[in-house]
Write a protein that holds these residues in place. Structure first.
Motif, mmCIF file in Angstrom:
data_model
loop_
_atom_site.group_PDB
_atom_site.id
_atom_site.type_symbol
_atom_site.label_atom_id
_atom_site.label_comp_id
_atom_site.label_asym_id
_atom_site.label_seq_id
_atom_site.Cartn_x
_atom_site.Cartn_y
_atom_site.Cartn_z
ATOM 1 N N VAL A 1 65.702 1.224 -10.610
ATOM 2 C CA VAL A 1 65.054 1.170 -11.930
ATOM 3 C C VAL A 1 64.051 2.312 -12.082
ATOM 4 N N LEU A 2 63.248 2.548 -11.048
ATOM 5 C CA LEU A 2 62.271 3.639 -11.110
ATOM 6 C C LEU A 2 62.951 4.989 -11.256
ATOM 7 N N TRP A 3 64.108 5.150 -10.594
ATOM 8 C CA TRP A 3 64.845 6.402 -10.718
ATOM 9 C C TRP A 3 65.445 6.553 -12.108
ATOM 10 N N PHE A 4 65.885 5.438 -12.710
ATOM 11 C CA PHE A 4 66.593 5.510 -13.978
ATOM 12 C C PHE A 4 65.652 5.710 -15.160
ATOM 13 N N ILE A 5 64.389 5.312 -15.044
ATOM 14 C CA ILE A 5 63.466 5.395 -16.183
ATOM 15 C C ILE A 5 63.353 6.822 -16.729
ATOM 16 N N PRO A 6 63.099 7.862 -15.899
ATOM 17 C CA PRO A 6 63.035 9.221 -16.469
ATOM 18 C C PRO A 6 64.342 9.641 -17.137
ATOM 19 N N THR A 7 65.476 9.275 -16.512
ATOM 20 C CA THR A 7 66.765 9.614 -17.115
ATOM 21 C C THR A 7 66.941 8.932 -18.462
ATOM 22 N N TYR A 8 66.541 7.675 -18.524
ATOM 23 C CA TYR A 8 66.635 6.930 -19.776
ATOM 24 C C TYR A 8 65.780 7.577 -20.867
ATOM 25 N N LEU A 9 64.570 7.987 -20.517
ATOM 26 C CA LEU A 9 63.682 8.607 -21.507
ATOM 27 C C LEU A 9 64.237 9.944 -21.993
ATOM 28 N N ILE A 10 64.850 10.702 -21.094
ATOM 29 C CA ILE A 10 65.466 11.966 -21.501
ATOM 30 C C ILE A 10 66.573 11.708 -22.509
ATOM 31 N N THR B 1 66.748 11.855 -30.529
ATOM 32 C CA THR B 1 65.804 11.896 -31.637
ATOM 33 C C THR B 1 65.863 13.247 -32.340
ATOM 34 N N SER B 2 65.873 13.250 -33.633
ATOM 35 C CA SER B 2 65.861 14.500 -34.389
ATOM 36 C C SER B 2 64.467 15.108 -34.388
ATOM 37 N N ASN B 3 64.383 16.396 -34.650
ATOM 38 C CA ASN B 3 63.081 17.059 -34.707
ATOM 39 C C ASN B 3 62.205 16.477 -35.816
ATOM 40 N N GLY C 1 61.701 22.537 -30.546
ATOM 41 C CA GLY C 1 61.254 21.160 -30.398
ATOM 42 C C GLY C 1 61.752 20.516 -29.123
ATOM 43 N N PRO C 2 60.970 19.592 -28.565
ATOM 44 C CA PRO C 2 61.349 18.923 -27.320
ATOM 45 C C PRO C 2 62.698 18.212 -27.363
ATOM 46 N N PRO C 3 63.091 17.514 -28.445
ATOM 47 C CA PRO C 3 64.413 16.874 -28.439
ATOM 48 C C PRO C 3 65.559 17.851 -28.235
ATOM 49 N N VAL C 4 65.439 19.055 -28.761
ATOM 50 C CA VAL C 4 66.483 20.062 -28.581
ATOM 51 C C VAL C 4 66.530 20.514 -27.131
ATOM 52 N N VAL C 5 65.375 20.697 -26.530
ATOM 53 C CA VAL C 5 65.319 21.088 -25.119
ATOM 54 C C VAL C 5 65.965 20.024 -24.247
ATOM 55 N N LEU C 6 65.653 18.763 -24.510
ATOM 56 C CA LEU C 6 66.221 17.660 -23.721
ATOM 57 C C LEU C 6 67.727 17.537 -23.953
ATOM 58 N N ALA C 7 68.164 17.717 -25.179
ATOM 59 C CA ALA C 7 69.598 17.655 -25.467
ATOM 60 C C ALA C 7 70.347 18.781 -24.762
ATOM 61 N N GLY C 8 69.750 19.973 -24.746
ATOM 62 C CA GLY C 8 70.368 21.083 -24.020
ATOM 63 C C GLY C 8 70.452 20.808 -22.535
ATOM 64 N N LYS D 1 65.451 6.391 -32.311
ATOM 65 C CA LYS D 1 65.044 6.291 -33.708
ATOM 66 C C LYS D 1 66.181 6.684 -34.643
ATOM 67 N N ASP D 2 67.048 7.599 -34.184
ATOM 68 C CA ASP D 2 68.211 8.006 -34.958
ATOM 69 C C ASP D 2 69.222 8.618 -33.988
ATOM 70 N N PHE D 3 70.301 9.161 -34.527
ATOM 71 C CA PHE D 3 71.344 9.752 -33.687
ATOM 72 C C PHE D 3 71.516 11.214 -34.076
ATOM 73 N N ALA D 4 70.802 12.086 -33.361
ATOM 74 C CA ALA D 4 70.868 13.524 -33.649
ATOM 75 C C ALA D 4 71.220 14.324 -32.405
ATOM 76 N N LEU D 5 71.914 13.680 -31.455
ATOM 77 C CA LEU D 5 72.218 14.347 -30.188
ATOM 78 C C LEU D 5 73.068 15.593 -30.400
ATOM 79 N N PHE D 6 74.164 15.459 -31.131
ATOM 80 C CA PHE D 6 75.062 16.600 -31.317
ATOM 81 C C PHE D 6 74.396 17.699 -32.145
ATOM 82 N N GLU D 7 73.572 17.302 -33.090
ATOM 83 C CA GLU D 7 72.825 18.299 -33.863
ATOM 84 C C GLU D 7 71.863 19.068 -32.966
ATOM 85 N N ASN D 8 71.177 18.366 -32.076
ATOM 86 C CA ASN D 8 70.256 19.025 -31.153
ATOM 87 C C ASN D 8 70.994 19.945 -30.183
ATOM 88 N N ILE D 9 72.167 19.513 -29.705
ATOM 89 C CA ILE D 9 72.960 20.359 -28.809
ATOM 90 C C ILE D 9 73.396 21.629 -29.536
#
Length: 276
Positions: free
Chosen positions: A21-30, A36-38, A241-248, A50-58
């Motif tokens: 669980v401790l290992w998965f928490i950072p992965t889950y947050l990423i 999340t969209s910008n 924005g951070p969501p784009v960095v995480l999606a990349g 909050k929304d589904f903007a993964l492919f947009e961020n990628i």
């Protein structure tokens, strides 16, 4: 006695679950924040999508640093450097484990010590040497350092596996007049397929994820690996924005995740029983 055994088993299981669980928490947050969209990101860590903007961020990440060429570069580096390193390691492992002679322990530690020293210790002489020899910002330069850094641990895997090959095979082949090259190619290599695959996959993943040499020994988009390109995206943090960095980061990590899931049995069967 049974009660004590059950209590110990339950405690061990609980500890494993807690670590997982401790290992998965950072992965889950990423993952959650990469969705999340910008526009919806307010600077705070989101625990639920909050929304589904993964492919947009990628797509934004892909365009911001042109990930296409760097992805192909990393694929080329990982496949070629991994294969060459495993071949050299197999030859060294065969020489140390099968060919009679003294100083086996010395040669083992001499080669394997390359995996024990921190890479940062080599950066200054490497940068200076690459600049003076024209290897800086070249594919040949990155191939060279990746092969050199992949050999020690691959040698560890191959040597351990070849020590488990019955010595009677070696003796019988020599009685039939086979030379060392024939013994290596006709007997030891076919018997080491699982170890060769495990070593190659491990080095593929390492080269794919490597960042330090990528940003130190290259700078052009035609040469740099994908993690160096991703670091360039990170430098544009305030723009994309951070969501784009995480999606990349999630996107470029997919090949390594797929490799581990597909070949986890190879790792389990080949890395057991290590010998020093």
């Amino acid at each position: 006695m049974k009660t004590t055994f059950r209590a110990g088993t339950a405690l061990r299981s609980a500890l494993i679950i807690l670590i997982a669980v401790l290992w998965f928490i950072p992965t889950y947050l990423i993952i959650v924040n990469a969705f999340t969209s910008n526009q919806a990101y307010n600077g705070e860590v989101a625990w639920f999508p909050k929304d589904f903007a993964l492919f947009e961020n990628i797509a934004i990440a892909w365009q911001a640093v042109d990930l296409g060429p760097s992805l192909m570069n990393s694929l080329l580096y990982a496949v070629v450097a991994g294969a060459l390193a495993v071949l050299v390691a197999a030859l060294a492992g065969f020489a140390v484990s099968a060919i009679p002679g003294g100083w086996r322990t010395f040669w083992f530690w001499l080669i394997y010590s390359g995996a024990l020293f921190p890479a940062q210790a080599f950066l200054r002489p490497l940068f200076t040497g690459y600049a003076e020899t024209g290897l800086y910002d070249t594919r040949w330069g990155l191939f060279l350092i990746y092969v050199a850094t992949c050999v020690p641990f691959s040698f560890f895997i191959m040597r351990n596996h070849m020590l488990s090959v019955p010595p009677e095979i070696n003796e019988a082949a020599q009685l039939d007049g086979a030379n060392w090259w024939t013994v290596f190619t006709r007997f030891f290599l076919p018997l080491s397929k699982s170890a060769l695959a495990a070593a190659f996959i491990f080095q593929f993943v390492w080269v794919w994820n490597e960042l330090l040499f990528g940003i130190t020994l290259s700078y052009s988009e035609e040469i740099r690996p994908v993690m160096a390109a991703l670091a360039g995206l990170q430098s544009n943090y305030g723009t994309v924005g951070p969501p784009v960095v995480l999606a990349g980061a999630l996107f470029v990590s997919l090949p390594t995740v797929i490799v581990f899931l597909l070949f986890q049995r190879v790792f389990a069967s080949s890395l057991g029983g290590a010998k020093i």
